[in-house]
Design an enzyme around this catalytic site. Structure first.
Site, PDB file in Angstrom:
ATOM      1  N   GLN A  20       0.847  -1.187   0.000  1.00  0.00           N
ATOM      2  CA  GLN A  20       0.000   0.000   0.000  1.00  0.00           C
ATOM      3  C   GLN A  20       0.886   1.240   0.000  1.00  0.00           C
ATOM      4  O   GLN A  20       1.864   1.309   0.748  1.00  0.00           O
ATOM      5  CB  GLN A  20      -0.878  -0.001   1.256  1.00  0.00           C
ATOM      6  CG  GLN A  20      -1.912   1.083   1.297  1.00  0.00           C
ATOM      7  CD  GLN A  20      -2.742   0.997   2.568  1.00  0.00           C
ATOM      8  OE1 GLN A  20      -2.290   1.450   3.618  1.00  0.00           O
ATOM      9  NE2 GLN A  20      -3.924   0.422   2.474  1.00  0.00           N
ATOM     10  N   TYR A  89      -6.211  10.518   4.833  1.00  0.00           N
ATOM     11  CA  TYR A  89      -4.881  10.769   4.275  1.00  0.00           C
ATOM     12  C   TYR A  89      -5.010  11.659   3.036  1.00  0.00           C
ATOM     13  O   TYR A  89      -6.112  12.056   2.641  1.00  0.00           O
ATOM     14  CB  TYR A  89      -4.168   9.451   3.993  1.00  0.00           C
ATOM     15  CG  TYR A  89      -3.699   8.810   5.281  1.00  0.00           C
ATOM     16  CD1 TYR A  89      -2.442   9.087   5.800  1.00  0.00           C
ATOM     17  CD2 TYR A  89      -4.540   7.965   6.000  1.00  0.00           C
ATOM     18  CE1 TYR A  89      -2.029   8.529   7.003  1.00  0.00           C
ATOM     19  CE2 TYR A  89      -4.143   7.405   7.200  1.00  0.00           C
ATOM     20  CZ  TYR A  89      -2.875   7.693   7.702  1.00  0.00           C
ATOM     21  OH  TYR A  89      -2.481   7.146   8.894  1.00  0.00           O
ATOM     22  N   ARG A 137      -7.994   1.882  -2.146  1.00  0.00           N
ATOM     23  CA  ARG A 137      -8.692   1.815  -0.855  1.00  0.00           C
ATOM     24  C   ARG A 137      -9.380   3.138  -0.596  1.00  0.00           C
ATOM     25  O   ARG A 137      -8.732   4.187  -0.570  1.00  0.00           O
ATOM     26  CB  ARG A 137      -7.711   1.490   0.265  1.00  0.00           C
ATOM     27  CG  ARG A 137      -8.399   1.324   1.594  1.00  0.00           C
ATOM     28  CD  ARG A 137      -7.428   0.845   2.654  1.00  0.00           C
ATOM     29  NE  ARG A 137      -8.137   0.617   3.879  1.00  0.00           N
ATOM     30  CZ  ARG A 137      -8.486  -0.570   4.348  1.00  0.00           C
ATOM     31  NH1 ARG A 137      -8.156  -1.646   3.687  1.00  0.00           N
ATOM     32  NH2 ARG A 137      -9.133  -0.692   5.478  1.00  0.00           N
TER      33      ARG A 137
END
Length: 169
Positions: A20, A89, A137
């Protein structure tokens, strides 16, 4: 080299492995990385430092960093890459109306707020090729009034699918 060793160990055991990649954006801390956090807008994370709004040059640079990270992951032998677009994020900060108050092509409508993510996805797809799996994601619902809703997230997932995402997580 350390990640390549990890990949080889997983492959030797018969497994597959993905990695990731993400950026903390305004959630970063100058005490850790030595510089002021950045984000789509100059809006601090609750209890966080005051970030500066990213310029177009910084946007291009960070998108290139995602592309370089994906290239290194592929060279290390990873079987897939997941772009972290969730949980407050940086990419999620561009998506959320709560943290993105821009008036340029990266702000306002969902299409504009999705642009940063879609440009990163496009760069990764170009870098990795059509057969290399890319996962995205996302946060389906921010659970905060004025934030991303499940309705917007469904539309965003469609943008990702059309943009070349193989899996939406």
């Amino acid at each position: 080299p350390g990640l390549r060793s990890l990949v080889e160990a997983v492959h030797d055991a018969g497994g597959k492995i993905g990695i990731q990649i993400g950026h903390a954006g305004r959630r970063a801390s100058s005490s850790i990385n030595g510089c002021r956090p950045m984000g789509p807008s100059a809006i601090p994370e609750l209890g966080g430092e005051f970030p500066h709004e990213m310029s177009q040059i910084q946007i291009d640079y960070i998108q290139g960093c995602y592309q370089n990270a994906a290239q290194r992951a592929k060279r290390a032998g990873f079987d897939a890459v997941e772009i972290h677009m969730a949980h407050g994020y940086l990419i999620h900060q561009f998506l959320s109306p709560l943290s993105n108050r821009r008036s340029d092509r990266y702000g306002g409508s969902l299409e504009n707020r999705s642009r940063f993510a879609l440009e990163i996805l496009s760069r990764l797809r170009q870098e990795l090729g059509d057969s290399f799996p890319i996962f995205c994601r996302i946060s389906a619902d921010e659970w905060v009034e004025g934030g991303c809703s499940i309705t917007e997230s469904k539309r965003f997932a469609g943008f990702l699918e059309r943009g070349g995402a193989d899996v939406i997580d």
